[in-house]
Design an enzyme around this catalytic site. Structure first.
Site, mmCIF file in Angstrom:
data_model
loop_
_atom_site.group_PDB
_atom_site.id
_atom_site.type_symbol
_atom_site.label_atom_id
_atom_site.label_comp_id
_atom_site.label_asym_id
_atom_site.label_seq_id
_atom_site.Cartn_x
_atom_site.Cartn_y
_atom_site.Cartn_z
ATOM 1 C CG HIS A 308 -2.075 0.943 1.070
ATOM 2 N ND1 HIS A 308 -2.008 2.282 1.361
ATOM 3 C CD2 HIS A 308 -3.316 0.705 0.603
ATOM 4 C CE1 HIS A 308 -3.181 2.830 1.076
ATOM 5 N NE2 HIS A 308 -3.987 1.902 0.616
ATOM 6 C CG ASP A 366 -8.469 -3.937 -2.777
ATOM 7 O OD1 ASP A 366 -9.639 -3.734 -2.437
ATOM 8 O OD2 ASP A 366 -7.742 -3.063 -3.254
HETATM 9 N N1 CMC Z 1 4.422 -7.435 -4.927
HETATM 10 C C1 CMC Z 1 5.770 -7.428 -5.028
HETATM 11 N N2 CMC Z 1 6.531 -6.346 -4.800
HETATM 12 C C2 CMC Z 1 5.913 -5.203 -4.479
HETATM 13 C C3 CMC Z 1 4.506 -5.126 -4.347
HETATM 14 C C4 CMC Z 1 3.748 -6.303 -4.583
HETATM 15 N N3 CMC Z 1 2.409 -6.283 -4.475
HETATM 16 N N4 CMC Z 1 4.142 -3.872 -4.009
HETATM 17 C C5 CMC Z 1 5.268 -3.171 -3.923
HETATM 18 N N5 CMC Z 1 6.346 -3.977 -4.198
HETATM 19 C C6 CMC Z 1 7.767 -3.591 -4.127
HETATM 20 C C7 CMC Z 1 8.128 -2.741 -5.341
HETATM 21 O O1 CMC Z 1 8.646 -3.533 -6.396
HETATM 22 C C8 CMC Z 1 9.179 -1.812 -4.756
HETATM 23 O O2 CMC Z 1 10.390 -2.518 -4.682
HETATM 24 P P1 CMC Z 1 11.798 -1.718 -4.868
HETATM 25 O O3 CMC Z 1 11.854 -0.760 -3.723
HETATM 26 O O4 CMC Z 1 12.815 -2.804 -4.795
HETATM 27 O O5 CMC Z 1 11.711 -1.050 -6.203
HETATM 28 C C9 CMC Z 1 8.704 -1.588 -3.318
HETATM 29 O O6 CMC Z 1 7.910 -2.742 -2.992
HETATM 30 C C10 CMC Z 1 7.857 -0.328 -3.149
HETATM 31 O O7 CMC Z 1 6.813 -0.349 -4.102
HETATM 32 P P2 CMC Z 1 6.227 0.920 -4.846
HETATM 33 O O8 CMC Z 1 5.624 0.501 -6.151
HETATM 34 O O9 CMC Z 1 7.259 2.008 -4.880
HETATM 35 O O10 CMC Z 1 5.078 1.355 -3.849
HETATM 36 P P3 CMC Z 1 3.870 2.290 -4.188
HETATM 37 O O11 CMC Z 1 3.503 2.969 -2.922
HETATM 38 O O12 CMC Z 1 4.127 3.158 -5.373
HETATM 39 O O13 CMC Z 1 2.708 1.252 -4.632
HETATM 40 C C11 CMC Z 1 0.867 -0.177 -4.616
HETATM 41 C C12 CMC Z 1 1.674 0.855 -3.828
HETATM 42 C C13 CMC Z 1 -0.411 -0.503 -3.828
HETATM 43 C C14 CMC Z 1 0.417 0.400 -5.980
HETATM 44 C C15 CMC Z 1 1.729 -1.450 -4.820
HETATM 45 O O14 CMC Z 1 2.076 -1.997 -3.569
HETATM 46 C C16 CMC Z 1 1.038 -2.495 -5.683
HETATM 47 O O15 CMC Z 1 1.108 -2.427 -6.914
HETATM 48 N N6 CMC Z 1 0.321 -3.482 -5.029
HETATM 49 C C17 CMC Z 1 -0.451 -4.433 -5.767
HETATM 50 C C18 CMC Z 1 -1.787 -3.814 -6.175
HETATM 51 C C19 CMC Z 1 -2.746 -3.671 -4.999
HETATM 52 O O16 CMC Z 1 -2.939 -4.592 -4.227
HETATM 53 N N7 CMC Z 1 -3.392 -2.474 -4.921
HETATM 54 C C20 CMC Z 1 -4.415 -2.209 -3.913
HETATM 55 C C21 CMC Z 1 -4.043 -1.125 -2.973
HETATM 56 S S1 CMC Z 1 -5.150 -1.052 -1.565
HETATM 57 C C22 CMC Z 1 -6.655 -0.518 -2.181
HETATM 58 C C23 CMC Z 1 -6.680 0.881 -2.678
HETATM 59 O O17 CMC Z 1 -6.297 1.799 -1.936
HETATM 60 O O18 CMC Z 1 -7.116 1.079 -3.824
#
Ligand code: CMC
Length: 431
Positions: A308, A366
């Site tokens: 998240h 989710d």
């Molecule tokens: N699986 C594997 N690795 C992950 C994941 C995941 N689900 N989420 C983040 N990471 C890793 C990412 O690769 C990064 O690694 P590094 O630092 O080595 O590059 C690190 O964790 C930080 O990730 P980020 O993409 O910079 O984090 P963010 O805050 O931009 O993204 C997120 C948040 C929710 C979009 C992301 O965690 C994700 O894509 N999760 C899967 C989709 C999901 O479940 N979304 C629902 C969110 S909750 C409901 C809502 O609010 O809508």
């Protein structure tokens, strides 16, 4: 806006600029850069809004480090345990918990608006049967502005109120009808002797040929899903609603914009994407392969339902949702459902893996809501519509708050331009 005596100093080419700061009632201080461009001729750069407060608000507060979510100051776990969705709607909309009389009046007002204009049925019928229910919802909610002309004047407080109640009341009917249309069954009209969640289950799962009695445990779990998704401060879809509304657009158009934004797999679409991932994994023995893919930097695959942007400890909604998932799975059983078996084992495997612990990646709301909805018998395509109907009250509350701000301006971000500098047009024969 609460002011502090603190200021921040920005130095550009040896010249100092004093920027006022504001202290919130909770959360980090903010630096007010509204006059920065006028004073210093520079923009700030923050794609993804990772360090930018786009508004002040009194509705919802999140402390991602502590895993805290408050609505009007009340912790989400207390609301999930002691309250119910329509009471939370009242709290979000009007700022205080209602008295018994006010709640009764609010519930009666919502209940009186559950039916759709009959002409709207024709609108549903214009879609292909295989249309995604979110596509139908974006269209039908946007079309409400063509059906309810008497609640589109945003300058009239009474019309704003009627539009708010209409949206909260009609969204379950719209979502259920999108579902019924999708599966080729007749529309089921709302029943006002049922509570909000039971009415939704009835509109989705009853058919004219048979009696249907919504189970109280499933109705409670449904109500919890609604409650836990009700608002989440300035997330992508809420910010979309606010941006659309900043131009003076009508409420139905603004909420349709929010639904469109919610659809994406990084936001509300994650619950559908998560179940599709569980289906793709298929059997418990393939979990290590998918965990390895999620950790591989060269593979774009991510574990859907994990991680998240704001919660870096745990998602407090997920804690409550997990309890609900356990209750529903106990009631309905997972033995014969391979998807739910994979979900349970994947949760264990990821939580035990140091990669996910180090990056603070936990199952989010989710992950568990998808499991509950799957167990209840909803197809994955309905997961995001259910999120949309739950979040409608949050969008509406934020929209109302924004419109009551005397300083409201149209939202108009600037950019860091990296394209060509001026150049002369080249005639086609010379290119
Ligand atoms: N699986 C594997 N690795 C992950 C994941 C995941 N689900 N989420 C983040 N990471 C890793 C990412 O690769 C990064 O690694 P590094 O630092 O080595 O590059 C690190 O964790 C930080 O990730 P980020 O993409 O910079 O984090 P963010 O805050 O931009 O993204 C997120 C948040 C929710 C979009 C992301 O965690 C994700 O894509 N999760 C899967 C989709 C999901 O479940 N979304 C629902 C969110 S909750 C409901 C809502 O609010 O809508």
């Amino acid at each position: 806006m609460a002011d502090t005596t603190k200021t921040a100093t920005l130095t550009i080419d040896g010249q100092n600029y004093e920027l006022p700061m504001h202290s919130p009632t909770a959360g980090p201080d903010v630096i007010d850069i509204r006059k920065l461009y006028a004073q210093a001729g520079v923009f700030t750069y923050d794609p993804g809004f990772t360090s930018t407060a786009s508004t002040d608000s009194t509705i919802t507060f999140i402390d991602g480090g502590k895993g805290e979510l408050l609505h009007r100051g009340y912790p989400i776990d207390q609301l999930a345990a002691k309250s119910h969705y329509l009471e939370v709607c009242y709290l979000l909309l009007y700022g205080e918990l209602p008295t018994a009389a006010k709640l009764e009046d609010f519930e009666a007002r919502v209940t009186n608006h559950t039916m759709l204009h009959e002409q709207m049925m024709n609108f549903f019928r214009g879609f292909r049967r295989d249309a995604h229910p979110m596509a139908i919802m974006v269209g039908v909610v946007g079309a409400m502005s063509a059906f309810y002309h008497d609640s589109t004047d945003i300058n009239d407080p009474w019309q704003r109120e009627v539009a708010s109640i209409r949206l909260i009341a009609k969204m379950p009917t719209i979502a259920a009808m999108a579902y019924k249309y999708h599966i080729g069954q007749p529309f089921v009209y709302p029943r006002n002797n049922l509570d909000y969640a039971s009415n939704f289950l009835n509109m989705c799962f009853s058919v004219p040929a048979e009696d249907y009695q919504p189970s109280p445990i499933l109705a409670r779990a449904m109500d919890r899903i609604f409650t836990l998704h009700a608002d989440h401060e300035q997330n992508a879809s809420t910010s979309t609603v606010r941006l659309a509304s900043s131009s003076g657009a009508n409420p139905f158009a603004c909420i349709a914009a929010g639904i469109a934004c919610l659809w994406g797999p990084a936001h509300g679409g994650a619950n559908q994407a998560c179940l599709e991932m569980l289906r793709e994994i298929g059997t418990v023995d393939r979990i290590p392969e998918f965990i390895a893919r999620a950790k591989d930097k060269d593979d774009p695959f991510r574990l859907m339902g994990f991680g998240h942007r704001v919660y870096k400890n745990f998602d407090p909604r997920a804690t409550v949702m997990k309890e609900s998932a356990d209750e529903v799975l106990d009631l309905l059983g997972v033995e014969n459902n391979p998807v739910l078996q994979v979900a349970k084992e994947l949760e264990k495997a990821a939580l035990a893996d140091p990669y996910f612990a180090e990056k603070k990646l936990f199952p989010n709301v989710d992950f568990y809501s998808g499991i509950i909805l799957e167990a209840m018998g909803f197809p994955t395509s309905m997961f995001t519509p259910i999120f949309a109907l739950s979040r409608t009250v949050g969008w509406i509350s934020q929209w109302k708050e924004q419109l009551s701000d005397p300083q409201l301006k149209i939202g108009r971000p600037r950019q860091l331009y990296l394209g060509s500098t001026p150049r002369d047009y080249i005639d086609i024969e010379n290119r």
